[in-house]
Scaffold this motif. Structure first.
Motif, PDB file in Angstrom:
ATOM      1  N   TYR A   1       0.850  -1.191   0.000  1.00 18.47           N
ATOM      2  CA  TYR A   1       0.000   0.000   0.000  1.00 18.47           C
ATOM      3  C   TYR A   1       0.888   1.245   0.000  1.00 18.47           C
ATOM      4  O   TYR A   1       2.098   1.173   0.234  1.00 18.47           O
ATOM      5  CB  TYR A   1      -0.889   0.034   1.246  1.00 18.47           C
ATOM      6  CG  TYR A   1      -1.878  -1.100   1.301  1.00 18.47           C
ATOM      7  CD1 TYR A   1      -3.153  -0.950   0.760  1.00 18.47           C
ATOM      8  CD2 TYR A   1      -1.557  -2.304   1.909  1.00 18.47           C
ATOM      9  CE1 TYR A   1      -4.081  -1.985   0.813  1.00 18.47           C
ATOM     10  CE2 TYR A   1      -2.469  -3.342   1.968  1.00 18.47           C
ATOM     11  CZ  TYR A   1      -3.736  -3.178   1.414  1.00 18.47           C
ATOM     12  OH  TYR A   1      -4.646  -4.205   1.468  1.00 18.47           O
ATOM     13  N   THR A   2       0.248   2.373  -0.229  1.00 16.81           N
ATOM     14  CA  THR A   2       0.925   3.668  -0.127  1.00 16.81           C
ATOM     15  C   THR A   2       0.232   4.466   0.969  1.00 16.81           C
ATOM     16  O   THR A   2      -0.993   4.640   0.946  1.00 16.81           O
ATOM     17  CB  THR A   2       0.850   4.445  -1.457  1.00 16.81           C
ATOM     18  OG1 THR A   2       1.486   3.676  -2.477  1.00 16.81           O
ATOM     19  CG2 THR A   2       1.556   5.798  -1.335  1.00 16.81           C
ATOM     20  N   PHE A   3       1.037   4.943   1.937  1.00 15.15           N
ATOM     21  CA  PHE A   3       0.535   5.805   3.007  1.00 15.15           C
ATOM     22  C   PHE A   3       0.882   7.231   2.619  1.00 15.15           C
ATOM     23  O   PHE A   3       2.029   7.527   2.247  1.00 15.15           O
ATOM     24  CB  PHE A   3       1.180   5.425   4.346  1.00 15.15           C
ATOM     25  CG  PHE A   3       0.783   6.318   5.486  1.00 15.15           C
ATOM     26  CD1 PHE A   3      -0.523   6.344   5.955  1.00 15.15           C
ATOM     27  CD2 PHE A   3       1.714   7.141   6.091  1.00 15.15           C
ATOM     28  CE1 PHE A   3      -0.893   7.169   7.015  1.00 15.15           C
ATOM     29  CE2 PHE A   3       1.359   7.967   7.144  1.00 15.15           C
ATOM     30  CZ  PHE A   3       0.056   7.982   7.603  1.00 15.15           C
ATOM     31  N   GLU A   4      -0.093   8.118   2.680  1.00 14.24           N
ATOM     32  CA  GLU A   4       0.095   9.498   2.241  1.00 14.24           C
ATOM     33  C   GLU A   4      -0.418  10.461   3.304  1.00 14.24           C
ATOM     34  O   GLU A   4      -1.519  10.285   3.829  1.00 14.24           O
ATOM     35  CB  GLU A   4      -0.683   9.693   0.932  1.00 14.24           C
ATOM     36  CG  GLU A   4      -0.762  11.098   0.432  1.00 14.24           C
ATOM     37  CD  GLU A   4      -1.651  11.184  -0.806  1.00 14.24           C
ATOM     38  OE1 GLU A   4      -1.252  10.677  -1.868  1.00 14.24           O
ATOM     39  OE2 GLU A   4      -2.749  11.747  -0.675  1.00 14.24           O
ATOM     40  N   VAL A   5       0.370  11.480   3.636  1.00 19.92           N
ATOM     41  CA  VAL A   5      -0.095  12.606   4.461  1.00 19.92           C
ATOM     42  C   VAL A   5      -0.013  13.847   3.589  1.00 19.92           C
ATOM     43  O   VAL A   5       0.835  13.944   2.701  1.00 19.92           O
ATOM     44  CB  VAL A   5       0.735  12.785   5.759  1.00 19.92           C
ATOM     45  CG1 VAL A   5       0.495  11.652   6.727  1.00 19.92           C
ATOM     46  CG2 VAL A   5       2.203  12.950   5.466  1.00 19.92           C
ATOM     47  N   ARG A   6      -0.899  14.804   3.831  1.00 18.42           N
ATOM     48  CA  ARG A   6      -0.907  15.966   2.951  1.00 18.42           C
ATOM     49  C   ARG A   6      -1.329  17.243   3.690  1.00 18.42           C
ATOM     50  O   ARG A   6      -1.883  17.201   4.776  1.00 18.42           O
ATOM     51  CB  ARG A   6      -1.801  15.722   1.745  1.00 18.42           C
ATOM     52  CG  ARG A   6      -3.263  15.623   2.052  1.00 18.42           C
ATOM     53  CD  ARG A   6      -4.074  15.303   0.799  1.00 18.42           C
ATOM     54  NE  ARG A   6      -5.474  15.188   1.115  1.00 18.42           N
ATOM     55  CZ  ARG A   6      -6.047  14.107   1.638  1.00 18.42           C
ATOM     56  NH1 ARG A   6      -5.330  13.044   1.888  1.00 18.42           N
ATOM     57  NH2 ARG A   6      -7.326  14.108   1.916  1.00 18.42           N
ATOM     58  N   VAL A   7      -1.061  18.337   3.012  1.00 16.24           N
ATOM     59  CA  VAL A   7      -1.523  19.659   3.407  1.00 16.24           C
ATOM     60  C   VAL A   7      -2.382  20.129   2.255  1.00 16.24           C
ATOM     61  O   VAL A   7      -1.917  20.211   1.123  1.00 16.24           O
ATOM     62  CB  VAL A   7      -0.340  20.629   3.637  1.00 16.24           C
ATOM     63  CG1 VAL A   7      -0.838  22.043   3.867  1.00 16.24           C
ATOM     64  CG2 VAL A   7       0.507  20.176   4.794  1.00 16.24           C
ATOM     65  N   ASP A   8      -3.628  20.365   2.514  1.00 14.83           N
ATOM     66  CA  ASP A   8      -4.541  20.812   1.461  1.00 14.83           C
ATOM     67  C   ASP A   8      -4.470  22.314   1.266  1.00 14.83           C
ATOM     68  O   ASP A   8      -3.928  23.047   2.104  1.00 14.83           O
ATOM     69  CB  ASP A   8      -5.982  20.414   1.807  1.00 14.83           C
ATOM     70  CG  ASP A   8      -6.209  18.921   1.626  1.00 14.83           C
ATOM     71  OD1 ASP A   8      -5.558  18.321   0.758  1.00 14.83           O
ATOM     72  OD2 ASP A   8      -7.028  18.357   2.359  1.00 14.83           O
TER      73      ASP A   8
END
Length: 181
Positions: free
Chosen positions: A154-161
């Motif tokens: 899987y790919t774990f992603e964190v972001r700033v919108d």
């Protein structure tokens, strides 16, 4: 000193002011090139300028942090990055749940995360809350429950919108490959 009946008060005042100005100018010129501060003979004629000073104690600063070099395959951090991801490491094997942490400057301290399957489909999502926002990167951390996912990559992603509709900085994200057992 007696006032002359010929001179009026205003004339006498002008002459006194002119003499005082000349005395100050003489003292200033006399002090040029000298380390000594001139002192007027008539303190009433001396003009001074207040220089602000502080008597607040100066707090000691921490010694500079020791620079350690990153491994050759680790890219240098982006100075304009609004988000980092410290854990999990890329390629980490996880089961049950795993801890995630990093720093972010995200609107209202909201740090959304997503887990994508091999085809790029969102299979889990949630958010962390950073310790602050607006003026710098703030720490965030939390636990991600993957117990409902089938074993696999899987790919774990964190972001700033960017809630400004494109008027602010573009959305930023950081991803890590993870393997769920």
């Amino acid at each position: 000193m007696r006032h002359s009946p010929v001179l009026g008060n205003s004339t006498l005042l002008r002459r006194t002011s002119a003499l005082a100005a000349a005395a100050v100018a003489t003292l200033v010129l006399a002090g040029c090139g000298s380390d000594e501060t001139p002192v007027a003979e008539d303190p009433a004629a001396e003009t001074t300028t207040a220089v602000p000073t502080t008597s607040a104690p100066v707090e000691p600063t921490d010694p500079a942090p020791t620079q350690t070099s990153a491994p050759a395959d680790t890219p240098a951090p982006d100075p304009d990055a609004l988000i980092t991801l410290d854990t999990p490491a890329d390629g980490a094997t996880v089961s049950g749940s795993f801890d995630a942490s990093g720093t972010a400057n995200s609107p209202e301290a909201n740090v959304p995360w997503t887990i994508l399957d091999g085809s790029g489909q969102k299979v889990l999502h949630g958010h962390f809350t950073a310790e602050g926002w607006m003026d710098k990167l703030y720490p965030y951390a939390g636990s991600v429950d993957v117990s409902t996912l089938a074993p696999g990559s899987y790919t774990f992603e964190v972001r700033v919108d960017d809630p400004s509709g494109g008027e602010g900085k573009p959305p930023q994200k950081v991803t890590r490959s993870i393997t769920v057992q």
